[in-house]
Design an enzyme around this catalytic site. Structure first.
Site, PDB file in Angstrom:
ATOM      1  N   GLY A  34       0.771  -1.062  -0.065  1.00 49.01           N
ATOM      2  CA  GLY A  34       0.026   0.101  -0.001  1.00 49.01           C
ATOM      3  C   GLY A  34       0.902   1.229   0.095  1.00 49.01           C
ATOM      4  O   GLY A  34       1.962   1.243   0.397  1.00 49.01           O
ATOM      5  N   CYS A  35       0.258   2.274  -0.390  1.00 47.28           N
ATOM      6  CA  CYS A  35       1.150   3.628  -0.550  1.00 47.28           C
ATOM      7  C   CYS A  35       1.529   4.093   0.993  1.00 47.28           C
ATOM      8  O   CYS A  35       2.731   4.565   0.971  1.00 47.28           O
ATOM      9  CB  CYS A  35       0.005   4.577  -1.193  1.00 47.28           C
ATOM     10  SG  CYS A  35      -1.553   4.883  -0.478  1.00 47.28           S
ATOM     11  N   TYR A  36       0.516   4.347   1.863  1.00 49.78           N
ATOM     12  CA  TYR A  36       0.827   4.700   3.020  1.00 49.78           C
ATOM     13  C   TYR A  36       1.858   3.583   3.788  1.00 49.78           C
ATOM     14  O   TYR A  36       3.246   4.039   4.464  1.00 49.78           O
ATOM     15  CB  TYR A  36      -0.238   4.685   4.190  1.00 49.78           C
ATOM     16  CG  TYR A  36      -1.218   6.055   4.229  1.00 49.78           C
ATOM     17  CD1 TYR A  36      -0.302   7.347   4.098  1.00 49.78           C
ATOM     18  CD2 TYR A  36      -2.360   5.944   3.753  1.00 49.78           C
ATOM     19  CE1 TYR A  36      -1.044   8.228   4.240  1.00 49.78           C
ATOM     20  CE2 TYR A  36      -3.206   7.206   4.004  1.00 49.78           C
ATOM     21  CZ  TYR A  36      -2.337   8.557   3.969  1.00 49.78           C
ATOM     22  OH  TYR A  36      -3.355   9.539   4.110  1.00 49.78           O
ATOM     23  N   ALA A  37       1.710   2.380   3.490  1.00 43.31           N
ATOM     24  CA  ALA A  37       2.517   1.295   4.151  1.00 43.31           C
ATOM     25  C   ALA A  37       3.768   1.453   3.688  1.00 43.31           C
ATOM     26  O   ALA A  37       5.057   1.132   4.209  1.00 43.31           O
ATOM     27  CB  ALA A  37       1.970  -0.060   3.901  1.00 43.31           C
TER      28      ALA A  37
ATOM     29  N   GLY B 161       5.629   4.240   2.194  1.00 43.29           N
ATOM     30  CA  GLY B 161       6.346   5.208   2.835  1.00 43.29           C
ATOM     31  C   GLY B 161       6.839   5.115   4.487  1.00 43.29           C
ATOM     32  O   GLY B 161       7.765   5.445   4.785  1.00 43.29           O
TER      33      GLY B 161
END
Length: 899
Positions: free
Chosen positions: A685-688, A690
């Site tokens: 995932g994107c948040y994950a 980063g």
């Protein structure tokens, strides 16, 4: 050589599946006029009051997106050449009305918009069972027939009328005139009053009732209830009623709609594409899996088709794919037709040469134009056999299709690759799919084949779909299948050419060695090959990507990267909402969106990597499962090299513990990824992404007693395309919106994956995190502020050094001193880590409190790129043996705005 794209054995021509009707037909009553004109072949369609000329043009154009213009025109001309009532009888099961009414109404409206009048006969079995149960009546069956007593019949009449009205009203909401016909068509006698009670056997059909509806411009919608001559209502099975109506009207098509989209083989589980009864019925009925209802249905269909003209056929199809079945040669469900028996002969003496001559002179351009005589062609075949070669002539019983395959003798033995010398078919053979049956027979007899087709042929797609490879030579294209060795391909291609001088290797030198000629020819073959069954990494043969879920922002970014990638090309771009519309911004080739079901994806994948090397599932969470299941089924029996790569961009497989899925974050897990079978990749995932990039270098220093804290802010593209307050710019203006305050799936993902990383690194640390996401009023990009608890005091310089060391060889992660900003990182393929805040410490470096033993790090990345699409391309490159960063723009220094 003439040919036409006909119904494929594997239905692999899925690039032609354009289900435009479902998304646009509801607006056809007010369709925008087009600046195009109807072809002359369509202009004779009967006028009808419910559509204007511009509407008709709109629908015809949509039909061109379902199949080629040529085949659509053929079928429209074919269907409109008969009286309206002889177009099609469509039997609709009750489950279709209850579960898929909107699709059914759209499909029927679509047909009516081009002047066609399908006659609908519907059942209501599931609805009747529900009502009977509610009334305390247990359904009774005998020999598969519902016993219909008085109370059952009373409820049945109500249910049939209600379901009939539902369909009529659904059609009229779309602007299609429809007439409910709940009686007066079927006259019946009792089937067996003692055994079945009020169940009828149709003895007469009042076709005038149906024809009157069509003359009034209305679609006839019939129930399967019948009456005796003295007025007693009787129940009749809807399949039987549709069959009896077809016997009277003799339509071109009898369509049985079901939710399974066809008949399926009882052993392989694969859908049966076509059944040619004259050729296959006897052997099919002996199959051990053909029993009970399947055997009964096949027997009834054969009895029906035996009574109808040979041009009639039965299609078993879902409502969603009705247009594909009716207007394309490749079809979509199962088609059953009488066809013709095929035969093959290795001696012209056993062939009716006069009838064959008539076929060649009427359909083959070489003989029609006078450039070749039939007599000389016959003589060449005899000379071939006399010289030690051989030939085989394939022909159907009425001589509507024929093929000739030759094998030339070479030093006393036949050549290794047979040559398809002739392939000829009439229009009738095209429309009745006899050509496809012949092709299957050729494939059964020959494991490899080569043939040549003029580049000017209108039917090149048919050949490309059946070939493993091709090469352009002069005015022709040479195709082959069943060959993989370059030497064998070279020999086969040369054998397909009348003179060797036609084949020019790509070199300007006139004096080159034979070995150099072979190298040049091999390079030429590889560069010009249309589709190889395997695509070795590093060659110029395109790697074909199938994208499922193209409507979302991530899908669009992925297509942009593929468009510029030196090795990738799009094979399929699937989107239910955009089906039939061109893919905007993709310049490598003209490609339209399609709407592929899981089953269709599975069928394509069943060919291994011949059609698609990798599938990307860019779908919402919880939706990928059916596609993965079908891909798993298709991969059984294929070698690992043949199996297509599958990469899932949702969260569905990020927590896999079976080893089936690889977690695709190369900067942290590259070594374990490369040691795994990278056939299935779960994209982080994107948040994950980063968060993990920001925490990983300090995992070995983390205090297990305290949780790292993540404050995340994303642009509203992260909320997807489905309208909500989180992607509404007006709602977000001058606002910051927190959501999912606890338990966000990325919170779990960060802990799950970093705990695995800690184990792989040998650190005794189980990582958990606390994370709260927010949406801000910018479009794309993410900013993460991480508070990481430490077991010891560290200076900012020491913390930064850990990051520099960890990411020193990672071109998509940049470490800087400053606090990174979203605006600098938006639309960039890399992530930036910086800030490195450390609480005030004592002069000797020891923290004054537990709370001060922490580091604060800021991470930015583009949620659609490094947070999704770019990372997916990294993973595809690794899985397919390419350079990890192929197709991804790299920069040595990130853009920084000084604060």
């Amino acid at each position: 050589m003439w040919s036409l794209r006909s119904r494929l054995p594997s239905r692999q021509g899925a690039s032609h599946l354009r289900q435009a009707a479902m998304s646009v037909v509801s607006s056809c009553a007010t369709a925008l006029p087009l600046a195009c004109r109807l072809p002359r072949t369509i202009s004779s369609i009967r006028p009808y009051s419910s559509s204007s000329q511009s509407e008709k043009e709109t629908i015809v154009k949509l039909l061109y997106n379902i199949g080629s213009r040529k085949e659509v025109e053929q079928y429209l001309r074919h269907f409109s050449s008969v009286e309206s009532q002889k177009f099609a009888v469509i039997k609709v099961g009750g489950a279709v009305i209850s579960d898929d009414l909107g699709t059914l109404a759209s499909s029927l409206t679509f047909l009516n918009r081009v002047g066609l009048y399908p006659i609908v006969v519907h059942g209501a079995g599931p609805q009747l069972n529900v009502r009977l149960e509610a009334a305390g009546i247990t359904p009774q069956y005998e020999d598969g027939i519902r016993i219909t007593d008085g109370p059952t019949l009373a409820i049945a009449r109500e249910v049939f009328a209600e379901e009939n009205q539902k369909l009529v009203e659904a059609l009229e909401r779309l602007g299609t005139r429809a007439r409910p016909i709940t009686g007066g068509v079927f006259i019946a006698d009792y089937l067996d009053k003692e055994k079945y009670d009020r169940v009828g056997k149709v003895v007469k059909v009042n076709r005038q009732v149906v024809e009157s509806s069509i003359r009034a411009g209305c679609l006839p919608i019939l129930t399967s209830l019948a009456e005796t001559p003295d007025g007693q209502i009787l129940n009749v099975n809807a399949d039987v009623a549709a069959g009896e109506l077809a016997r009277v009207l003799e339509p071109l098509k009898i369509v049985y709609l079901n939710e399974k989209n066809g008949l399926y083989h009882g052993e392989t589980g694969k859908r049966i594409d076509a059944i040619h009864l004259d050729e296959e019925y006897e052997s099919l009925m002996k199959e051990p899996w053909v029993r009970y209802g399947t055997k009964l249905k096949l027997r009834e269909i054969k009895e029906l088709l035996d009574c109808l003209p040979r041009s009639s056929s039965v299609a078993i199809i879902s409502a969603e794919h009705l247009h594909k079945e009716l207007f394309t040669h490749s079809g979509a469900g199962t088609i059953i037709l009488r066809g013709h028996k095929l035969s093959s002969e290795s001696d012209l003496a056993n062939v009716d040469r006069d009838r064959l001559r008539t076929l060649l002179q009427s359909e083959d351009p070489a003989f029609k134009g006078g450039s070749q005589s039939v007599a000389s062609f016959y003589r060449s075949l005899e000379q071939l056999r006399n010289s030690g070669g051989s030939y085989k002539v394939y022909v159907d019983e009425p001589h509507q299709v024929m093929a000739v395959v030759t094998e030339v003798a070479s030093e006393g033995t036949p050549s290794k690759t047979p040559l398809l010398e002739k392939l000829v078919a009439t229009k009738s053979a095209q429309l009745n799919n006899i050509l496809d049956n012949l092709w299957k027979l050729i494939q059964r007899d020959y494991s490899s084949l080569v043939w040549r087709v003029p580049k000017s042929s209108e039917n090149l797609a048919w050949h490309f779909e059946r070939a493993d490879g091709s090469i352009t030579v002069g005015k022709d294209i040479v195709f082959w299948y069943g060959l993989s060795d370059i030497s064998a391909i070279e020999s086969a291609v040369r054998s397909a050419l009348p003179t060797k001088s036609e084949l020019q290797t790509p070199t300007t030198s006139s004096a080159i060695s034979s070995q150099q000629q072979k190298r040049n020819f091999s390079t030429f073959i590889q560069r010009r090959s249309y589709s190889q069954s395997t695509k070795p990494a590093g060659t110029s043969t395109p790697i074909r990507i199938g994208l499922i879920g193209a409507r979302g922002y991530t899908g669009r970014e992925l297509m942009n990267i593929i468009n510029k990638h030196p090795n990738f090309e799009l094979a399929y771009v699937s989107s239910r909402e955009l089906a039939g519309k061109p893919v905007q911004g993709y310049t490598k080739s003209a490609i339209d969106h399609v709407n592929l079901s899981p089953q269709e994806v599975g069928r394509i994948a069943g060919n291994g990597r011949k059609d698609v090397d990798a599938w990307v599932l860019a779908l919402p969470n919880g939706v990928a499962g059916p596609f993965v299941s079908e891909l798993d089924k298709a991969s059984k029996g294929l070698s690992p090299r043949q199996q297509p790569v599958v990469i899932d961009l949702s969260a569905d497989y990020r927590f896999d513990t079976t080893g089936t899925w690889v977690y695709g974050l190369p900067e942290l897990f590259r070594s374990s990824m490369k040691s795994s079978n990278m056939s299935k990749i779960s994209n982080p995932g994107c948040y994950a992404t980063g968060s993990q990039l920001g925490i990983a270098p300090l995992v070995k220093f983390m205090d297990k007693a305290r949780l790292p804290s993540i404050f995340g802010v994303s642009g509203y593209s992260g909320a997807g395309t489905k309208p909500s307050p989180k992607n509404d710019p007006k709602f977000l203006a001058d606002n910051l919106v927190p959501y999912t305050l606890t338990g966000h799936i990325h919170e779990r993902e960060v802990g799950f994956s970093l705990s695995r990383l800690a184990r792989e690194k040998g650190f005794d640390t189980a990582v958990n995190a606390q994370f709260t996401p927010h949406v801000a009023p910018f479009f794309q990009g993410i900013s993460l502020t991480l508070h990481i608890p430490l077991t010891k005091s560290m200076t900012a310089s020491q913390v930064k050094d850990e990051y520099l060391q960890w990411y020193q060889d990672e071109p998509l992660v940049h470490v800087i001193d400053d606090i990174p900003l979203v605006k600098d990182n938006s639309e960039k393929h890399y992530s930036v880590i910086g800030g490195f805040g450390i609480p005030k410490s004592t002069s000797d470096g020891a923290s004054t409190s537990l709370a001060e033993r922490r580091a604060v790090v800021v991470v930015t990345l583009d949620n659609l790129l490094k947070g999704a699409a770019t990372q997916a391309v990294q993973n595809l490159n690794l899985a397919l043996g390419l350079d990890e960063y192929s197709g991804i723009p790299l920069v040595s220094e990130p853009q920084i705005t000084k604060q």
